[in-house]
Scaffold this active site. Structure first.
Site, PDB file in Angstrom:
ATOM      1  N   ASN A   1       0.841  -1.190   0.000  1.00  0.00           N
ATOM      2  CA  ASN A   1       0.000   0.000   0.000  1.00  0.00           C
ATOM      3  C   ASN A   1       0.882   1.249   0.000  1.00  0.00           C
ATOM      4  O   ASN A   1       1.702   1.427   0.906  1.00  0.00           O
ATOM      5  CB  ASN A   1      -0.883  -0.074   1.263  1.00  0.00           C
ATOM      6  CG  ASN A   1      -1.815   1.103   1.374  1.00  0.00           C
ATOM      7  OD1 ASN A   1      -1.437   2.228   1.060  1.00  0.00           O
ATOM      8  ND2 ASN A   1      -3.022   0.869   1.841  1.00  0.00           N
TER       9      ASN A   1
ATOM     10  N   HIS B   1       1.035   6.217   1.836  1.00  0.00           N
ATOM     11  CA  HIS B   1       1.807   7.172   2.643  1.00  0.00           C
ATOM     12  C   HIS B   1       3.001   7.780   1.906  1.00  0.00           C
ATOM     13  O   HIS B   1       3.618   8.711   2.414  1.00  0.00           O
ATOM     14  CB  HIS B   1       2.150   6.561   4.000  1.00  0.00           C
ATOM     15  CG  HIS B   1       0.885   6.285   4.759  1.00  0.00           C
ATOM     16  ND1 HIS B   1       0.015   7.292   5.111  1.00  0.00           N
ATOM     17  CD2 HIS B   1       0.306   5.127   5.159  1.00  0.00           C
ATOM     18  CE1 HIS B   1      -1.046   6.763   5.721  1.00  0.00           C
ATOM     19  NE2 HIS B   1      -0.897   5.454   5.753  1.00  0.00           N
TER      20      HIS B   1
ATOM     21  N   HIS C   1      -5.609   3.415  -1.327  1.00  0.00           N
ATOM     22  CA  HIS C   1      -6.899   3.753  -0.725  1.00  0.00           C
ATOM     23  C   HIS C   1      -7.265   5.163  -1.175  1.00  0.00           C
ATOM     24  O   HIS C   1      -6.647   6.139  -0.743  1.00  0.00           O
ATOM     25  CB  HIS C   1      -6.753   3.684   0.807  1.00  0.00           C
ATOM     26  CG  HIS C   1      -8.034   3.900   1.557  1.00  0.00           C
ATOM     27  ND1 HIS C   1      -8.130   3.752   2.922  1.00  0.00           N
ATOM     28  CD2 HIS C   1      -9.276   4.263   1.139  1.00  0.00           C
ATOM     29  CE1 HIS C   1      -9.370   4.007   3.306  1.00  0.00           C
ATOM     30  NE2 HIS C   1     -10.079   4.327   2.247  1.00  0.00           N
TER      31      HIS C   1
ATOM     32  N   ARG D   1      -9.368   7.757  -0.510  1.00  0.00           N
ATOM     33  CA  ARG D   1     -10.319   8.170   0.533  1.00  0.00           C
ATOM     34  C   ARG D   1     -11.252   9.250  -0.002  1.00  0.00           C
ATOM     35  O   ARG D   1     -10.903  10.013  -0.891  1.00  0.00           O
ATOM     36  CB  ARG D   1      -9.563   8.704   1.760  1.00  0.00           C
ATOM     37  CG  ARG D   1      -8.764   7.633   2.497  1.00  0.00           C
ATOM     38  CD  ARG D   1      -8.210   8.212   3.790  1.00  0.00           C
ATOM     39  NE  ARG D   1      -9.276   8.514   4.713  1.00  0.00           N
ATOM     40  CZ  ARG D   1      -9.592   7.752   5.771  1.00  0.00           C
ATOM     41  NH1 ARG D   1      -8.903   6.677   6.053  1.00  0.00           N
ATOM     42  NH2 ARG D   1     -10.589   8.089   6.555  1.00  0.00           N
TER      43      ARG D   1
ATOM     44  N   ARG E   1      -7.146  12.564   1.277  1.00  0.00           N
ATOM     45  CA  ARG E   1      -6.042  13.083   2.103  1.00  0.00           C
ATOM     46  C   ARG E   1      -4.670  12.589   1.662  1.00  0.00           C
ATOM     47  O   ARG E   1      -3.672  13.207   1.969  1.00  0.00           O
ATOM     48  CB  ARG E   1      -6.268  12.768   3.583  1.00  0.00           C
ATOM     49  CG  ARG E   1      -6.104  11.329   3.939  1.00  0.00           C
ATOM     50  CD  ARG E   1      -6.035  11.126   5.426  1.00  0.00           C
ATOM     51  NE  ARG E   1      -7.327  11.312   6.059  1.00  0.00           N
ATOM     52  CZ  ARG E   1      -7.731  10.629   7.125  1.00  0.00           C
ATOM     53  NH1 ARG E   1      -6.918   9.738   7.665  1.00  0.00           N
ATOM     54  NH2 ARG E   1      -8.900  10.815   7.664  1.00  0.00           N
ATOM     55  N   HIS E   2      -4.619  11.448   0.980  1.00  0.00           N
ATOM     56  CA  HIS E   2      -3.312  11.016   0.450  1.00  0.00           C
ATOM     57  C   HIS E   2      -3.396  10.728  -1.061  1.00  0.00           C
ATOM     58  O   HIS E   2      -3.046  11.575  -1.855  1.00  0.00           O
ATOM     59  CB  HIS E   2      -2.665   9.883   1.256  1.00  0.00           C
ATOM     60  CG  HIS E   2      -3.596   8.819   1.789  1.00  0.00           C
ATOM     61  ND1 HIS E   2      -4.446   8.119   1.005  1.00  0.00           N
ATOM     62  CD2 HIS E   2      -3.764   8.351   3.054  1.00  0.00           C
ATOM     63  CE1 HIS E   2      -5.117   7.246   1.742  1.00  0.00           C
ATOM     64  NE2 HIS E   2      -4.735   7.362   2.993  1.00  0.00           N
TER      65      HIS E   2
ATOM     66  N   GLU F   1      -8.778   0.368  -2.541  1.00  0.00           N
ATOM     67  CA  GLU F   1      -9.611   0.401  -1.333  1.00  0.00           C
ATOM     68  C   GLU F   1     -10.498   1.642  -1.416  1.00  0.00           C
ATOM     69  O   GLU F   1      -9.997   2.741  -1.651  1.00  0.00           O
ATOM     70  CB  GLU F   1      -8.737   0.491  -0.087  1.00  0.00           C
ATOM     71  CG  GLU F   1      -7.862  -0.718   0.118  1.00  0.00           C
ATOM     72  CD  GLU F   1      -6.879  -0.510   1.263  1.00  0.00           C
ATOM     73  OE1 GLU F   1      -6.849   0.585   1.857  1.00  0.00           O
ATOM     74  OE2 GLU F   1      -6.125  -1.434   1.543  1.00  0.00           O
TER      75      GLU F   1
ATOM     76  N   THR G   1      -7.885   3.355   8.863  1.00  0.00           N
ATOM     77  CA  THR G   1      -9.126   2.574   8.853  1.00  0.00           C
ATOM     78  C   THR G   1      -9.315   1.853  10.189  1.00  0.00           C
ATOM     79  O   THR G   1      -8.663   0.852  10.461  1.00  0.00           O
ATOM     80  CB  THR G   1      -9.101   1.546   7.689  1.00  0.00           C
ATOM     81  OG1 THR G   1      -8.617   2.209   6.528  1.00  0.00           O
ATOM     82  CG2 THR G   1     -10.474   0.999   7.425  1.00  0.00           C
TER      83      THR G   1
ATOM     84  N   GLU H   1     -10.953  -9.455   3.538  1.00  0.00           N
ATOM     85  CA  GLU H   1      -9.653  -9.109   4.097  1.00  0.00           C
ATOM     86  C   GLU H   1      -9.848  -8.925   5.598  1.00  0.00           C
ATOM     87  O   GLU H   1     -10.660  -8.106   6.029  1.00  0.00           O
ATOM     88  CB  GLU H   1      -9.102  -7.828   3.454  1.00  0.00           C
ATOM     89  CG  GLU H   1      -7.735  -7.464   4.028  1.00  0.00           C
ATOM     90  CD  GLU H   1      -6.989  -6.375   3.262  1.00  0.00           C
ATOM     91  OE1 GLU H   1      -7.270  -6.162   2.065  1.00  0.00           O
ATOM     92  OE2 GLU H   1      -6.123  -5.740   3.887  1.00  0.00           O
TER      93      GLU H   1
ATOM     94  N   HIS I   1      -3.196  -4.696   7.930  1.00  0.00           N
ATOM     95  CA  HIS I   1      -3.274  -3.528   8.814  1.00  0.00           C
ATOM     96  C   HIS I   1      -2.339  -3.662  10.016  1.00  0.00           C
ATOM     97  O   HIS I   1      -2.428  -4.617  10.774  1.00  0.00           O
ATOM     98  CB  HIS I   1      -4.690  -3.237   9.340  1.00  0.00           C
ATOM     99  CG  HIS I   1      -4.870  -1.773   9.633  1.00  0.00           C
ATOM    100  ND1 HIS I   1      -4.409  -1.184  10.786  1.00  0.00           N
ATOM    101  CD2 HIS I   1      -5.403  -0.770   8.898  1.00  0.00           C
ATOM    102  CE1 HIS I   1      -4.663   0.108  10.746  1.00  0.00           C
ATOM    103  NE2 HIS I   1      -5.265   0.395   9.603  1.00  0.00           N
TER     104      HIS I   1
ATOM    105  N   GLY J   1       1.290  -1.442   4.327  1.00  0.00           N
ATOM    106  CA  GLY J   1       1.618  -0.099   3.858  1.00  0.00           C
ATOM    107  C   GLY J   1       2.470   0.719   4.797  1.00  0.00           C
ATOM    108  O   GLY J   1       3.673   0.877   4.592  1.00  0.00           O
TER     109      GLY J   1
END
Ligand code: PXP
Length: 241
Positions: free
Chosen positions: A7, A10, A43, A45, A49-50, A70, A101, A151, A191, A213
């Site tokens: 992932n 970041h 992801h 979102r 935000r990223h 995601e 998450t 998942e 996660h 990630g």
């Protein structure tokens, strides 16, 4: 062998901190390809935000690796997924205030909404998964919607404060992985996984894919992205021997 999806959200977090283009997400994606990871996870979102919309389309266009997207279980996000046409989509719960998450998606509470999204996506070849807690009721609800992949959220295992609790959480994940496989589902997990806690999760033979990630991207500051990924791959490989 357990597959590994990396992932890269970041990398985008760091890039967005300055609002410019460094570190370059595409460069990171090419390193993933060089490391022969099995997929790129992003992801998108709702608050962007990223990862941004342009990122996912650019990576799809330029990088020859399957994408696992995601998204929150909404019509708007599902329509973006349809436009992108990734290998797979994983529905995750989203709250604006959360840092990451937090917890899995409550399938039965969202069943009607998810059913509509499955209808929307049914003419595509996109595989659908949901991010859920290791809970038999959630697994049964997911199966009854006709979804074939789950998942398992490993966050509460990874965040355990002591060994006893961690063992308990690991056992829940082991049982959920076994049960879901027995009833014909594909089980993935992720996660909060890092070099210290991934071995026990990766050694659960029913888990077919891990998505990792934050730790990898953080560790890249010290060792570089390639080394961090390769080390993670070595630990996962060792766990399957
Ligand atoms: N899998 C899912 C469904 C996630 O939402 C996340 C976090 O975005 C991950 C895996 C990866 O978690 P981490 O960044 O803690 O490795």
């Amino acid at each position: 062998m357990c597959k590994l999806g990396i992932n890269i959200d970041h990398v985008a977090t760091l890039r967005n901190a300055r609002g410019q283009s460094h570190p370059d997400l595409l460069k990171a994606a090419f390193i993933l390809k060089e490391c022969k990871v099995d997929s790129i996870t992003m992801h998108l979102r709702e608050d962007r935000r990223h990862i941004k919309d342009d990122d996912i389309f650019l990576i799809k266009d330029k990088v020859d690796l399957p994408i696992n997207l995601e998204i929150a279980p909404t019509e708007e996000m599902t329509k973006i997924a349809l436009k992108l046409n990734p290998r797979s989509v994983c529905f995750v719960p989203e709250k604006r205030e959360e840092v990451t998450t937090e917890g899995g998606l409550n399938i039965s509470a969202n069943a009607k909404k998810i059913e509509k999204l499955l209808d929307l996506i049914s003419n595509s070849k996109i595989k659908v998964a949901c991010f859920i807690e290791p809970d038999f009721d959630q697994i049964n609800s997911l199966k009854s919607l006709g979804i074939r992949t789950l998942e398992l959220h490993t966050g509460s295992y990874a965040d355990s404060k002591d060994k006893k609790n961690m063992k308990k959480k690991l056992s829940l994940i082991q049982q959920a992985a076994k049960y879901s496989t027995e009833i014909g589902l594909d089980c993935h997990a992720g996660h909060g996984l890092n070099y210290d806690n991934v071995y026990d999760i990766a050694s659960i033979k029913e888990i077919k894919e891990l998505n990792i990630g934050h730790f990898i991207i953080g560790e890249s500051i010290f060792s570089g992205l390639k080394n961090s990924i390769l080390k993670m791959k070595r630990i996962i490989k060792a766990s399957r021997k």
